[in-house]
Motif scaffolding. Structure first.
Motif, PDB file in Angstrom:
ATOM      1  N   THR A 169       0.854  -1.182   0.000  1.00 17.48           N
ATOM      2  CA  THR A 169       0.000   0.000   0.000  1.00 17.48           C
ATOM      3  C   THR A 169       0.889   1.230   0.000  1.00 17.48           C
ATOM      4  OG1 THR A 169      -1.655   1.254   1.253  1.00 17.48           O
ATOM      5  CG2 THR A 169      -0.113  -0.073   2.520  1.00 17.48           C
ATOM      6  N   ALA A 170       0.391   2.314  -0.597  1.00 22.12           N
ATOM      7  CA  ALA A 170       1.183   3.534  -0.717  1.00 22.12           C
ATOM      8  C   ALA A 170       1.141   4.391   0.545  1.00 22.12           C
ATOM      9  CB  ALA A 170       0.691   4.354  -1.909  1.00 22.12           C
ATOM     10  N   GLY A 171       0.300   4.014   1.512  1.00 26.51           N
ATOM     11  CA  GLY A 171       0.177   4.814   2.719  1.00 26.51           C
ATOM     12  C   GLY A 171      -0.537   6.127   2.481  1.00 26.51           C
ATOM     13  N   ASP A 172      -1.443   6.159   1.489  1.00 20.46           N
ATOM     14  CA  ASP A 172      -2.165   7.385   1.137  1.00 20.46           C
ATOM     15  C   ASP A 172      -3.652   7.309   1.480  1.00 20.46           C
ATOM     16  OD1 ASP A 172      -2.778   5.471  -0.737  1.00 20.46           O
ATOM     17  OD2 ASP A 172      -2.215   6.664  -2.479  1.00 20.46           O
ATOM     18  N   SER A 173      -3.968   6.599   2.551  1.00 22.33           N
ATOM     19  CA  SER A 173      -5.356   6.480   3.037  1.00 22.33           C
ATOM     20  C   SER A 173      -6.277   5.827   2.019  1.00 22.33           C
ATOM     21  CB  SER A 173      -5.909   7.864   3.428  1.00 22.33           C
ATOM     22  OG  SER A 173      -5.092   8.471   4.410  1.00 22.33           O
ATOM     23  N   ASN A 229       2.530  -6.132  11.453  1.00 22.02           N
ATOM     24  CA  ASN A 229       2.800  -4.733  11.151  1.00 22.02           C
ATOM     25  C   ASN A 229       3.368  -4.525   9.754  1.00 22.02           C
ATOM     26  OD1 ASN A 229       1.976  -3.897  13.746  1.00 22.02           O
ATOM     27  ND2 ASN A 229       4.015  -4.366  14.590  1.00 22.02           N
ATOM     28  N   ALA A 230       3.437  -5.574   8.965  1.00 27.04           N
ATOM     29  CA  ALA A 230       4.001  -5.453   7.616  1.00 27.04           C
ATOM     30  C   ALA A 230       3.124  -4.562   6.739  1.00 27.04           C
ATOM     31  CB  ALA A 230       4.141  -6.834   6.994  1.00 27.04           C
ATOM     32  N   THR A 231       3.756  -3.835   5.817  1.00 29.89           N
ATOM     33  CA  THR A 231       3.018  -2.983   4.876  1.00 29.89           C
ATOM     34  C   THR A 231       3.095  -3.520   3.453  1.00 29.89           C
ATOM     35  OG1 THR A 231       4.959  -1.571   4.589  1.00 29.89           O
ATOM     36  CG2 THR A 231       3.349  -0.915   6.271  1.00 29.89           C
ATOM     37  N   SER A 232       3.668  -4.707   3.295  1.00 30.35           N
ATOM     38  CA  SER A 232       3.744  -5.326   1.980  1.00 30.35           C
ATOM     39  C   SER A 232       3.814  -6.840   2.130  1.00 30.35           C
ATOM     40  CB  SER A 232       4.966  -4.819   1.206  1.00 30.35           C
ATOM     41  OG  SER A 232       6.163  -5.186   1.871  1.00 30.35           O
ATOM     42  N   GLN A 233       3.598  -7.534   1.023  1.00 31.14           N
ATOM     43  CA  GLN A 233       3.627  -8.995   1.041  1.00 31.14           C
ATOM     44  C   GLN A 233       4.122  -9.507  -0.299  1.00 31.14           C
ATOM     45  OE1 GLN A 233      -0.738  -8.842   1.548  1.00 31.14           O
ATOM     46  NE2 GLN A 233      -0.864 -10.443  -0.042  1.00 31.14           N
ATOM     47  N   ALA A 234       4.674 -10.713  -0.296  1.00 30.35           N
ATOM     48  CA  ALA A 234       5.180 -11.319  -1.523  1.00 30.35           C
ATOM     49  C   ALA A 234       4.070 -12.087  -2.228  1.00 30.35           C
ATOM     50  CB  ALA A 234       6.347 -12.247  -1.216  1.00 30.35           C
ATOM     51  N   ALA A 235       4.135 -12.116  -3.554  1.00 28.41           N
ATOM     52  CA  ALA A 235       3.161 -12.872  -4.349  1.00 28.41           C
ATOM     53  C   ALA A 235       3.908 -13.644  -5.426  1.00 28.41           C
ATOM     54  CB  ALA A 235       2.143 -11.925  -4.981  1.00 28.41           C
ATOM     55  N   ASN A 236       3.312 -14.761  -5.853  1.00 32.31           N
ATOM     56  CA  ASN A 236       3.996 -15.645  -6.797  1.00 32.31           C
ATOM     57  C   ASN A 236       3.002 -16.282  -7.759  1.00 32.31           C
ATOM     58  OD1 ASN A 236       6.406 -17.530  -7.569  1.00 32.31           O
ATOM     59  ND2 ASN A 236       4.686 -18.910  -7.136  1.00 32.31           N
ATOM     60  N   LEU A 266      -8.158   9.127  -6.743  1.00 37.05           N
ATOM     61  CA  LEU A 266      -7.986   7.728  -7.088  1.00 37.05           C
ATOM     62  C   LEU A 266      -6.694   7.174  -6.488  1.00 37.05           C
ATOM     63  CD1 LEU A 266      -9.074   7.775 -10.847  1.00 37.05           C
ATOM     64  CD2 LEU A 266     -10.410   7.065  -8.872  1.00 37.05           C
ATOM     65  N   CYS A 267      -6.732   5.928  -6.075  1.00 32.32           N
ATOM     66  CA  CYS A 267      -5.569   5.279  -5.469  1.00 32.32           C
ATOM     67  C   CYS A 267      -5.674   3.789  -5.741  1.00 32.32           C
ATOM     68  CB  CYS A 267      -5.498   5.572  -3.969  1.00 32.32           C
ATOM     69  SG  CYS A 267      -6.960   5.014  -3.054  1.00 32.32           S
ATOM     70  N   GLY A 268      -4.780   3.011  -5.149  1.00 32.14           N
ATOM     71  CA  GLY A 268      -4.839   1.576  -5.364  1.00 32.14           C
ATOM     72  C   GLY A 268      -3.631   0.866  -4.796  1.00 32.14           C
ATOM     73  N   PRO A 269      -3.527  -0.426  -5.043  1.00 40.11           N
ATOM     74  CA  PRO A 269      -2.399  -1.207  -4.527  1.00 40.11           C
ATOM     75  C   PRO A 269      -1.101  -0.827  -5.229  1.00 40.11           C
ATOM     76  CG  PRO A 269      -3.729  -2.528  -6.004  1.00 40.11           C
ATOM     77  CD  PRO A 269      -4.476  -1.255  -5.811  1.00 40.11           C
ATOM     78  N   VAL A 270       0.003  -1.115  -4.571  1.00 34.60           N
ATOM     79  CA  VAL A 270       1.334  -0.817  -5.094  1.00 34.60           C
ATOM     80  C   VAL A 270       2.027  -2.119  -5.470  1.00 34.60           C
ATOM     81  CG1 VAL A 270       3.625   0.066  -4.468  1.00 34.60           C
ATOM     82  CG2 VAL A 270       1.568   1.318  -3.790  1.00 34.60           C
ATOM     83  N   ILE A 271       2.734  -2.111  -6.603  1.00 33.85           N
ATOM     84  CA  ILE A 271       3.555  -3.253  -6.982  1.00 33.85           C
ATOM     85  C   ILE A 271       5.008  -2.808  -7.090  1.00 33.85           C
ATOM     86  CG2 ILE A 271       1.723  -4.528  -8.152  1.00 33.85           C
ATOM     87  CD1 ILE A 271       2.960  -3.578 -10.811  1.00 33.85           C
ATOM     88  N   ASP A 272       5.912  -3.727  -6.772  1.00 33.32           N
ATOM     89  CA  ASP A 272       7.337  -3.416  -6.772  1.00 33.32           C
ATOM     90  C   ASP A 272       8.120  -4.720  -6.880  1.00 33.32           C
ATOM     91  OD1 ASP A 272       9.642  -1.938  -6.669  1.00 33.32           O
ATOM     92  OD2 ASP A 272       9.406  -1.262  -4.599  1.00 33.32           O
ATOM     93  N   ASP A 273       9.395  -4.593  -7.229  1.00 33.50           N
ATOM     94  CA  ASP A 273      10.343  -5.714  -7.179  1.00 33.50           C
ATOM     95  C   ASP A 273       9.819  -6.929  -7.962  1.00 33.50           C
ATOM     96  OD1 ASP A 273      12.800  -6.671  -6.445  1.00 33.50           O
ATOM     97  OD2 ASP A 273      12.094  -7.574  -4.589  1.00 33.50           O
ATOM     98  N   VAL A 274       9.580  -6.734  -9.261  1.00 32.26           N
ATOM     99  CA  VAL A 274       9.024  -7.788 -10.117  1.00 32.26           C
ATOM    100  C   VAL A 274      10.156  -8.650 -10.670  1.00 32.26           C
ATOM    101  CG1 VAL A 274       7.593  -8.277 -12.130  1.00 32.26           C
ATOM    102  CG2 VAL A 274       7.121  -6.244 -10.730  1.00 32.26           C
ATOM    103  N   TRP A 275      10.029  -9.958 -10.485  1.00 28.40           N
ATOM    104  CA  TRP A 275      11.023 -10.914 -10.964  1.00 28.40           C
ATOM    105  C   TRP A 275      10.350 -12.014 -11.776  1.00 28.40           C
ATOM    106  CZ3 TRP A 275      16.409 -11.829  -9.530  1.00 28.40           C
ATOM    107  CH2 TRP A 275      16.961 -10.768  -8.786  1.00 28.40           C
ATOM    108  N   VAL A 276      11.033 -12.467 -12.819  1.00 23.52           N
ATOM    109  CA  VAL A 276      10.644 -13.674 -13.555  1.00 23.52           C
ATOM    110  C   VAL A 276      11.914 -14.478 -13.784  1.00 23.52           C
ATOM    111  CG1 VAL A 276       9.777 -14.647 -15.709  1.00 23.52           C
ATOM    112  CG2 VAL A 276       8.649 -12.643 -14.705  1.00 23.52           C
ATOM    113  N   TRP A 277      11.955 -15.696 -13.251  1.00 18.25           N
ATOM    114  CA  TRP A 277      13.132 -16.532 -13.450  1.00 18.25           C
ATOM    115  C   TRP A 277      12.713 -17.972 -13.688  1.00 18.25           C
ATOM    116  CZ3 TRP A 277      11.808 -14.949  -8.494  1.00 18.25           C
ATOM    117  CH2 TRP A 277      11.633 -15.958  -7.552  1.00 18.25           C
TER     118      TRP A 277
END
Length: 397
Positions: free
Chosen positions: A294-298, A323-330, A359-370
């Protein structure tokens, strides 16, 4: 030759050298940041006036070439029943029908650049701003959708320099008959883009989103990336914006970013898609992983991302532990071709809880494909199922 005669000859040569016109030095490429008078805060010859300064010609606004009717406006200025919005600072320009402002900047031929600018509309009707670079990009940005309650947004587009000078132009395409309408332009900046190296074992280019357009300090709205279907010339190298709505480029100065300095906030549900074509080996098993946050923008829940990898699609709800503000997905998938599309969009249309308009929404980061071997692929799939079961159990019990 006599000493006096020699001295006279040398003096004459010196005078001739001083009088000779100097050769123009090759201009240095533009530095990252605002263009010359890019914020329109440099006063024209007659100074700033309280009412709109209507300028026709080519020299009324320092640093800019003008065509048509362009108004140099001030913060708080009224026009009819409206208060004209100045995105930042005290001044901006409003473009009349078919009017434009332009500037020539020195660039490195063959290099890629991103243009960042702020824009606002003056009427609650269809307004747009055409951004073009001679011999390069030409794109019309729709200003009908406002992404925040302030009434203006920052945008970024990219272009490749085909010459050593780039002719930038911002034009009102004249879609409105009302002369009091017309887009407002402010804060024009440029940044040279670099193609980052791919990390070892990751086929995604710029998967951490650290390379991107210029972002103005002390602004809490990020930079919008409108539709761009050319992965070769993108304000976010490697990525395309496929849909008719923008996504938001954010940084850690004003937002929560899962990893590093920059990330992408997905807006407008299925109308805000970011994607990349990655190199793969047919019939080989791969893992697509990314960080969801999340971007922390309410931003109001629920928040979720739909992730695509080839013929696989999976929905991930934002539900961090503790207390995490992000999670991993696969997502595990088998490549069917030499290039595979990975893409993301927000499942929901989210707005902020403090104004219900931004407008707001979920955040994505650190994208990997291996690539995975068969055993590793099966293990990753089983691990993902176990983690999902664990989340469901926590919710139920």
């Amino acid at each position: 030759m006599e000493p006096d005669s020699a001295r006279k000859t040398l003096a004459l040569l010196a005078l001739l050298l001083l009088a000779a016109p100097a050769r123009p030095a090759s201009a240095a490429p533009v530095e990252d940041g605002l263009l010359s008078n890019g914020d329109f805060e440099t006063a024209p010859g007659g100074g700033f006036v309280k009412s709109a300064s209507v300028a026709e010609g080519a020299s009324s606004i320092p640093g800019w070439t003008i065509n048509g009717t362009v108004e140099l406006i001030s913060a708080g200025q009224h026009q009819g029943g409206m208060i004209l919005i100045v995105p930042q600072g005290d001044h901006a320009v409003r473009l009349g029908n078919d009017a434009s402002v332009g500037q020539v900047v020195d660039v490195e031929k063959g290099s890629e650049y991103a243009i960042t600018f702020s824009a606002a509309r003056t009427c609650a009707q269809l307004e747009a701003l055409n951004v073009s670079v001679l011999g390069g990009v030409s794109q019309t940005v729709d200003l009908q959708t406002l992404y925040n309650i302030e009434g203006w947004d920052a945008y970024a587009l990219a272009f490749q320099a085909t010459e050593e000078q780039a002719h930038l132009q911002f034009m009102n395409p004249g879609m409105e008959d009302d002369p009091t309408c017309g887009p407002i332009l402010d804060n024009v900046a440029v940044k040279k883009l670099f193609t980052p190296d791919k990390p070892k074992d990751n086929v995604v280019l710029n998967g951490d989103f650290e390379e991107g357009p210029w972002m103005f300090p002390n602004t809490s709205f990020g930079v919008l990336l409108p539709t761009n279907l050319d992965e070769q010339t993108s304000a976010i190298p490697g990525w395309m914006i496929e849909s008719n709505r923008a996504v938001r480029y954010i940084d850690s100065d004003e937002y929560k970013v899962p990893q590093g300095k920059r990330a992408i906030e997905l807006l407008s549900g299925k109308e805000g898609i970011i994607s990349q074509m990655v190199e793969t080996t047919p019939q080989k098993v791969y893992s697509l992983t990314f960080t969801l946050g999340t971007a922390g923008d309410s931003c109001q829940p629920p928040m979720a991302v739909m992730a695509f990898a080839g013929d696989q699609a999976q929905n991930f709800h934002y539900s961090p532990m503790g207390n995490a503000t992000s999670q991993a997905a696969n997502v595990t998938f088998t490549a069917r071709a030499e290039r595979t599309r990975v893409a993301f969009y927000s499942v929901y249309y989210n707005t902020r809880s403090d104004d219900h308009s931004s407008l707001c929404g979920p955040v994505i980061d650190d994208v990997w494909v291996w690539g995975l071997n068969a055993a590793a692929g099966l293990k990753a799939s089983i691990g993902l199922v176990i983690s999902i079961v664990g989340v469901i159990a926590m919710v139920l019990f």
